[in-house]
Scaffold this motif. Structure first.
Motif, short mmCIF file in Angstrom:
data_model
loop_
_atom_site.label_atom_id
_atom_site.label_comp_id
_atom_site.label_asym_id
_atom_site.label_seq_id
_atom_site.Cartn_x
_atom_site.Cartn_y
_atom_site.Cartn_z
N ILE A 8 0.83 -1.21 0.00
CA ILE A 8 0.00 0.00 0.00
C ILE A 8 0.86 1.26 0.00
N HIS A 9 1.96 1.24 0.77
CA HIS A 9 2.82 2.41 0.92
C HIS A 9 4.21 2.12 0.34
N SER A 10 4.68 3.05 -0.50
CA SER A 10 6.01 2.88 -1.10
C SER A 10 7.09 2.93 -0.02
N ASP A 11 8.24 2.37 -0.31
CA ASP A 11 9.33 2.28 0.68
C ASP A 11 9.77 3.64 1.19
N ASP A 12 9.72 4.67 0.33
CA ASP A 12 10.24 5.99 0.70
C ASP A 12 9.20 6.94 1.28
N LYS A 13 7.96 6.46 1.46
CA LYS A 13 6.94 7.33 2.07
C LYS A 13 7.28 7.58 3.53
N LEU A 14 7.12 8.85 3.96
CA LEU A 14 7.40 9.18 5.35
C LEU A 14 6.35 8.61 6.29
N PHE A 15 5.09 8.72 5.87
CA PHE A 15 3.99 8.35 6.76
C PHE A 15 3.27 7.13 6.19
N LYS A 16 3.55 6.00 6.79
CA LYS A 16 2.98 4.75 6.27
C LYS A 16 1.69 4.41 7.01
N PHE A 17 0.78 5.37 6.97
CA PHE A 17 -0.57 5.20 7.50
C PHE A 17 -1.48 6.16 6.74
N GLY A 18 -2.78 5.94 6.88
CA GLY A 18 -3.74 6.73 6.11
C GLY A 18 -4.45 7.79 6.93
N MET A 19 -5.50 8.35 6.33
CA MET A 19 -6.24 9.45 6.93
C MET A 19 -6.91 9.03 8.24
N LYS A 20 -7.41 7.81 8.29
CA LYS A 20 -8.12 7.36 9.49
C LYS A 20 -7.18 7.34 10.69
N ALA A 21 -5.99 6.77 10.52
CA ALA A 21 -5.01 6.71 11.61
C ALA A 21 -4.57 8.10 12.02
N ALA A 22 -4.37 8.98 11.02
CA ALA A 22 -3.95 10.36 11.32
C ALA A 22 -5.02 11.09 12.12
N THR A 23 -6.28 10.88 11.75
CA THR A 23 -7.38 11.53 12.46
C THR A 23 -7.50 11.01 13.89
N LEU A 24 -7.29 9.71 14.07
CA LEU A 24 -7.39 9.11 15.41
C LEU A 24 -6.36 9.70 16.37
N PHE A 25 -5.10 9.82 15.92
CA PHE A 25 -4.09 10.33 16.85
C PHE A 25 -4.24 11.84 17.06
N LEU A 26 -4.73 12.56 16.04
CA LEU A 26 -4.98 13.99 16.24
C LEU A 26 -6.11 14.20 17.25
#
Length: 406
Positions: free
Chosen positions: A260-278
């Protein structure tokens, strides 16, 4: 997974979905083929690009919802009353979001039923007539409301984030001010570390390429403003590596994140995970948006960046440029107008009036104290003179007594 891959996967699932009316699937297929061709020609491309696939992917979700709200009826047989009921249910809050709230931006669905999708089945005129006759806005007033947090509030949220990668994403959102969807797509090659020629401090160039941005945004490169952004980018960029975990949810089962996420992506999670921790950090920090007290979202960090820059005397064009807007964008105007209305001016005027009164009283007191001081000095001089007279008198008496004895 690229937007192209996501789109073709969701398109195939929709067109092969036996729960969707087969006549509607034929219409959807024609619509998507038309939009693919239109976006390619409109952008002057030989093939559909990533930004266009992102737009096409958004159609899939909205089409599914519209079909559901219309009861999966054959769109060719729809009556004006069917379309009016859907509009009324959206406007009255009968149809809600997954959170049970009214859709704030209903216009995105209205674009479909009065546009090409329903043109194909010759039903778009029904929606156009309803919108024209009753002036349906399709968007709540609070959609354009002012909401932001200041730097102090933001730092409280960051302090409540758990990991360096979470803090890095927060600082990028507040510092660069780009859409969270774009920030989540950034890769190692999109960051260039350099030294500020004026201060000698380290900073990063953040490259925001066209294919990772919303269509309305301008591709650009921005320089970080905060040392904290540099600090957390250093930590995260130094630890970028392929994902080694699997993911399981209702859409996929035990799938490697590396697919799902390329090797060089900084953030290997999506919008749902980002919203949860915010949400967790915001609740823990007990921070709410100004001036209305709404819960802080990723979008609010973007507007907060704009307000922070405006407060620091950036010009309208400079802020618009950093936001990726055109110089004439109306989005920034609401914040400029809000910040221009200094709510403390009346208080300042009262304060300044009181200060003037205090100054007059102080000047009077100074004059009084000066007179009193001069009086005290004169009294002290008189006392000193009297002391000298007494001393001289005492010496004279002692001399006379001594002579009398002799």
């Amino acid at each position: 997974m690229t937007f192209k891959e996501r789109y073709h996967k969701k398109k195939a699932e929709l067109l092969d979905d036996p729960d969707v009316n087969p006549e509607n699937r034929k219409t959807i297929k024609k619509f998507l083929e038309y939009e693919e061709y239109k976006l390619k020609r409109k952008q002057g491309l030989s093939e559909v690009d990533e930004r266009s696939y992102k737009t096409l992917e958004s159609y899939i979700r909205r089409i599914r919802q519209v079909n559901e709200w219309l009861g999966n009826k054959d769109w060719n047989k729809l009556k004006k009353s069917d379309i009016k009921k859907m509009i009324d249910d959206l406007e009255d809050g009968v149809i809600t979001t997954h959170k049970g709230t009214k859709h704030s931006d209903r216009a995105q669905f209205y674009q479909l039923i009065q546009g090409k999708l329903f043109d194909i089945v010759k039903k778009s005129q029904y929606a156009k007539e309803i919108f024209s006759d009753f002036e349906v806005k399709g968007r709540d007033d609070d959609h354009n409301e002012v909401r932001f947090i200041d730097e102090g509030q933001f730092r409280k949220i960051v302090d409540c984030a758990i990991t360096p990668i979470q803090r890095c994403l927060l600082w990028l959102a507040f510092d660069i001010g780009e859409n969270i969807g774009t920030l989540l797509e950034l890769e190692k090659e999109d960051f260039k570390r350099q030294t500020n020629p004026d201060t000698g401090d380290p900073e990063y160039l953040v490259i925001l390429p066209k294919h990772k941005l919303k269509r309305s945004r301008t591709p650009r490169t921005e320089i970080t403003n905060y040392a904290d952004t540099v600090k957390y980018l250093d930590i995260v960029l130094d630890d970028v590596k392929p994902a080694d975990k699997n993911i399981s949810n209702k859409w996929m089962k035990d799938r490697p994140l590396s697919e799902i996420h390329s090797d060089d992506k900084l953030f290997k999670f999506g919008m749902k995970a980002a919203t949860l921790f915010l949400d967790r950090a915001v609740d823990k920090a007990k921070v709410r948006c100004q001036p209305g007290g709404q819960k802080v979202t990723w979008k609010d960090l973007r507007s907060s960046m704009a307000c922070d820059c405006l407060k620091k005397d950036w010009s309208r064009d400079e802020v618009n440029s950093r936001l990726g807007h055109k110089p004439s964008s109306r989005v920034i105007d609401k914040y400029i107008n809000y910040l221009a209305l200094d709510k403390r001016k009346p208080q300042k005027k009262i304060y300044e009036g009181n200060m003037k009164k205090l100054q007059v009283e102080l000047d009077k007191n100074k004059d009084t104290n000066k007179l009193q001081g001069e009086r005290i000095k004169r009294q002290e001089a008189d006392i000193e003179a009297l002391k000298r007279s007494l001393e001289e008198m005492q010496k004279y008496m002692q001399t006379q007594i001594a002579k009398a004895k002799a």
